[in-house]
Write a protein that holds these residues in place. Structure first.
Motif, PDB file in Angstrom:
ATOM      1  N   PRO A  95       0.819  -1.218   0.000  1.00 42.36           N
ATOM      2  CA  PRO A  95       0.000   0.000   0.000  1.00 42.36           C
ATOM      3  C   PRO A  95       0.848   1.261   0.000  1.00 42.36           C
ATOM      4  CG  PRO A  95      -0.881  -1.599   1.550  1.00 42.36           C
ATOM      5  CD  PRO A  95       0.440  -2.139   1.086  1.00 42.36           C
ATOM      6  N   SER A  96       0.336   2.266  -0.673  1.00 36.51           N
ATOM      7  CA  SER A  96       0.953   3.585  -0.871  1.00 36.51           C
ATOM      8  C   SER A  96       1.982   3.574  -1.992  1.00 36.51           C
ATOM      9  CB  SER A  96       1.602   4.143   0.413  1.00 36.51           C
ATOM     10  OG  SER A  96       2.828   3.527   0.679  1.00 36.51           O
ATOM     11  N   LEU A  97       2.446   2.382  -2.399  1.00 35.71           N
ATOM     12  CA  LEU A  97       3.380   2.292  -3.516  1.00 35.71           C
ATOM     13  C   LEU A  97       2.748   1.637  -4.733  1.00 35.71           C
ATOM     14  CD1 LEU A  97       6.664   1.183  -1.701  1.00 35.71           C
ATOM     15  CD2 LEU A  97       5.996   3.487  -2.396  1.00 35.71           C
ATOM     16  N   THR A  98       1.937   0.612  -4.496  1.00 28.96           N
ATOM     17  CA  THR A  98       1.288  -0.095  -5.598  1.00 28.96           C
ATOM     18  C   THR A  98      -0.192  -0.288  -5.300  1.00 28.96           C
ATOM     19  OG1 THR A  98       1.840  -2.244  -4.620  1.00 28.96           O
ATOM     20  CG2 THR A  98       3.392  -1.336  -6.212  1.00 28.96           C
ATOM     21  N   ARG A  99      -0.973  -0.422  -6.354  1.00 31.64           N
ATOM     22  CA  ARG A  99      -2.414  -0.573  -6.190  1.00 31.64           C
ATOM     23  C   ARG A  99      -2.772  -1.956  -5.668  1.00 31.64           C
ATOM     24  NH1 ARG A  99      -3.405   1.241 -12.380  1.00 31.64           N
ATOM     25  NH2 ARG A  99      -2.661   3.397 -12.195  1.00 31.64           N
ATOM     26  N   PRO A 100      -3.804  -2.062  -4.848  1.00 34.94           N
ATOM     27  CA  PRO A 100      -4.336  -3.385  -4.513  1.00 34.94           C
ATOM     28  C   PRO A 100      -4.763  -4.099  -5.787  1.00 34.94           C
ATOM     29  CG  PRO A 100      -5.246  -1.718  -3.057  1.00 34.94           C
ATOM     30  CD  PRO A 100      -4.522  -0.983  -4.148  1.00 34.94           C
ATOM     31  N   VAL A 101      -4.754  -5.413  -5.740  1.00 31.67           N
ATOM     32  CA  VAL A 101      -5.119  -6.218  -6.907  1.00 31.67           C
ATOM     33  C   VAL A 101      -6.470  -6.863  -6.665  1.00 31.67           C
ATOM     34  CG1 VAL A 101      -4.482  -8.197  -8.336  1.00 31.67           C
ATOM     35  CG2 VAL A 101      -2.706  -6.642  -7.492  1.00 31.67           C
ATOM     36  N   LEU A 102      -7.384  -6.701  -7.605  1.00 26.85           N
ATOM     37  CA  LEU A 102      -8.695  -7.342  -7.524  1.00 26.85           C
ATOM     38  C   LEU A 102      -8.595  -8.710  -8.175  1.00 26.85           C
ATOM     39  CD1 LEU A 102     -10.970  -4.310  -8.502  1.00 26.85           C
ATOM     40  CD2 LEU A 102     -10.175  -5.015  -6.228  1.00 26.85           C
ATOM     41  N   LEU A 103      -8.760  -9.759  -7.380  1.00 32.71           N
ATOM     42  CA  LEU A 103      -8.550 -11.119  -7.873  1.00 32.71           C
ATOM     43  C   LEU A 103      -9.475 -12.076  -7.146  1.00 32.71           C
ATOM     44  CD1 LEU A 103      -6.569 -12.531  -9.887  1.00 32.71           C
ATOM     45  CD2 LEU A 103      -5.100 -13.009  -7.919  1.00 32.71           C
ATOM     46  N   HIS A 104     -10.165 -12.908  -7.911  1.00 29.11           N
ATOM     47  CA  HIS A 104     -11.076 -13.910  -7.343  1.00 29.11           C
ATOM     48  C   HIS A 104     -12.110 -13.279  -6.417  1.00 29.11           C
ATOM     49  CE1 HIS A 104      -8.276 -16.648  -9.115  1.00 29.11           C
ATOM     50  NE2 HIS A 104      -7.350 -16.499  -8.178  1.00 29.11           N
ATOM     51  N   GLY A 105     -12.572 -12.086  -6.766  1.00 27.72           N
ATOM     52  CA  GLY A 105     -13.596 -11.414  -5.971  1.00 27.72           C
ATOM     53  C   GLY A 105     -13.084 -10.798  -4.688  1.00 27.72           C
ATOM     54  N   ARG A 106     -11.763 -10.694  -4.538  1.00 23.37           N
ATOM     55  CA  ARG A 106     -11.166 -10.133  -3.336  1.00 23.37           C
ATOM     56  C   ARG A 106     -10.291  -8.932  -3.685  1.00 23.37           C
ATOM     57  NH1 ARG A 106     -10.544 -13.599   1.325  1.00 23.37           N
ATOM     58  NH2 ARG A 106     -11.383 -15.689   1.054  1.00 23.37           N
ATOM     59  N   THR A 107     -10.108  -8.042  -2.715  1.00 27.96           N
ATOM     60  CA  THR A 107      -9.183  -6.922  -2.849  1.00 27.96           C
ATOM     61  C   THR A 107      -7.929  -7.297  -2.069  1.00 27.96           C
ATOM     62  OG1 THR A 107     -11.009  -5.343  -2.988  1.00 27.96           O
ATOM     63  CG2 THR A 107      -8.837  -4.461  -2.446  1.00 27.96           C
ATOM     64  N   LEU A 108      -6.832  -7.538  -2.798  1.00 24.95           N
ATOM     65  CA  LEU A 108      -5.648  -8.124  -2.186  1.00 24.95           C
ATOM     66  C   LEU A 108      -4.480  -7.148  -2.111  1.00 24.95           C
ATOM     67  CD1 LEU A 108      -5.734 -11.604  -3.986  1.00 24.95           C
ATOM     68  CD2 LEU A 108      -6.716 -10.976  -1.758  1.00 24.95           C
ATOM     69  N   ILE A 109      -3.739  -7.228  -0.996  1.00 25.52           N
ATOM     70  CA  ILE A 109      -2.512  -6.459  -0.817  1.00 25.52           C
ATOM     71  C   ILE A 109      -1.399  -7.408  -0.378  1.00 25.52           C
ATOM     72  CG2 ILE A 109      -3.744  -4.322  -0.270  1.00 25.52           C
ATOM     73  CD1 ILE A 109      -3.042  -4.831   2.703  1.00 25.52           C
ATOM     74  N   ASP A 110      -0.233  -6.851  -0.139  1.00 23.51           N
ATOM     75  CA  ASP A 110       0.967  -7.613   0.195  1.00 23.51           C
ATOM     76  C   ASP A 110       0.715  -8.665   1.278  1.00 23.51           C
ATOM     77  OD1 ASP A 110       3.662  -8.230   1.371  1.00 23.51           O
ATOM     78  OD2 ASP A 110       4.302  -6.710  -0.073  1.00 23.51           O
ATOM     79  N   GLY A 111       1.160  -9.887   1.011  1.00 27.51           N
ATOM     80  CA  GLY A 111       0.952 -10.979   1.955  1.00 27.51           C
ATOM     81  C   GLY A 111       1.731 -10.850   3.244  1.00 27.51           C
ATOM     82  N   GLY A 112       2.729  -9.959   3.254  1.00 27.61           N
ATOM     83  CA  GLY A 112       3.521  -9.788   4.463  1.00 27.61           C
ATOM     84  C   GLY A 112       2.743  -9.270   5.648  1.00 27.61           C
ATOM     85  N   PHE A 113       1.598  -8.655   5.396  1.00 30.70           N
ATOM     86  CA  PHE A 113       0.800  -8.117   6.500  1.00 30.70           C
ATOM     87  C   PHE A 113       0.108  -9.211   7.312  1.00 30.70           C
ATOM     88  CE2 PHE A 113       1.193  -4.446   3.705  1.00 30.70           C
ATOM     89  CZ  PHE A 113       1.583  -3.472   4.615  1.00 30.70           C
TER      90      PHE A 113
END
Length: 286
Positions: A162-180
């Protein structure tokens, strides 16, 4: 997360490999993959978060550690080459890569299609080694393990900071970095192999002499690495992997991609440590 002793009898065979998130520090994963090549050991499953997902997916697609080293060295060794390579592929992608409405945020899917090796332009089903990518569902506040469909959107989601790249819409979900949710996701594959190897590139706790106020980007990425490190530290108290490798890359910033030669040099002792530990465990299991 299952108890390690309770699940020991339920394990499969082979070696599972988990590669953690860490942005530029994650370039150290290349050397860990070289270690597997040099030992002649093929993981039975690979799971990755963020940069660990990118490296793990490339290996699962058939690239050797040496080939990955060559690709990343060519890309990041010289800023001039990177800019030439990047701008050469920018034509026709600008409108999807970047928007003036959010000038500090880029689209990871477009960026990865421009920069990652051709072998990653495939589906999960085409990979030579089973592979899983970990992302975070922004609204559900939970881990999502991706293992189906086109590979690059999954890698983009796993790396969407977040703040650097857009979330990705995939499989009906709004996804961000898995490290969180899971910076070093070894627990995802512990029940699928006899031995689990985890590589943590979140860095070690360290103090610097003198106070220094970080720049805005450094503060954003650095605070994220602090979170990843803290999550990993607490998870390790519950159920550690069989082998935990921590390359000495904590001195590098999250965006220090152009310091790749120094990052790889710093990770070399960890590569030898991995080879030693894995050889001993596999020899004892024979």
């Amino acid at each position: 997360m299952r108890d390690s002793d309770e699940g020991a009898g339920k394990r499969g065979k082979g070696v599972a490999l988990a590669l953690g998130g860490g942005s530029a520090r994650g370039l150290a994963h290349v050397l860990m993959l070289e270690a597997f090549d040099e030992l002649g050991v093929k993981p039975c499953v690979i799971v990755g978060t963020s940069m660990g997902a990118i490296c793990g997916a490339a290996y699962a697609a058939g690239l050797s550690g040496a080939e990955m080293r060559a690709h990343f060295m060519a890309l990041f060794a010289k800023r001039a080459y990177f800019l030439k390579h990047f701008t050469g592929r920018l034509r026709g992608s600008m409108t999807t890569l970047w928007s003036p409405r959010a000038p500090s945020v880029i689209d990871n899917v477009t960026l990865f299609e421009m920069l990652l090796p051709e072998a990653l332009r495939c589906d999960f089903a085409a990979l030579k080694i089973p592979f899983l990518a970990v992302a975070t569902d922004f609204y559900a506040i939970e881990q999502v393990v991706l293992d189906k469909g086109p590979l690059i959107p999954a890698l983009a989601a796993s790396s969407a900071l977040p703040s650097l790249t857009r979330p990705v819409l995939l499989h009906g979900r709004t996804l961000i970095d898995g490290g969180f949710v899971n910076p070093v996701p070894y627990d995802v594959v512990m029940d699928r192999a006899g031995v689990t190897v985890a590589v943590d590139v979140t860095g070690h706790t360290r103090r610097r002499s003198g106070a220094k106020v970080p720049r805005t980007l450094d503060a954003i990425t650095g605070s994220t690495q602090i979170l990843f490190h803290s999550l990993t530290r607490e998870k390790l108290k519950s159920a550690p992997p069989d082998i935990l490798i921590r390359p000495a890359v904590g001195a590098f910033g999250a965006m220090d991609y152009f310091k790749i030669a120094a990052i790889l040099a710093a990770a070399e002792p960890a590569k030898e440590d991995l080879k030693r530990q894995l050889s001993q465990i596999l020899a004892a299991a024979r």
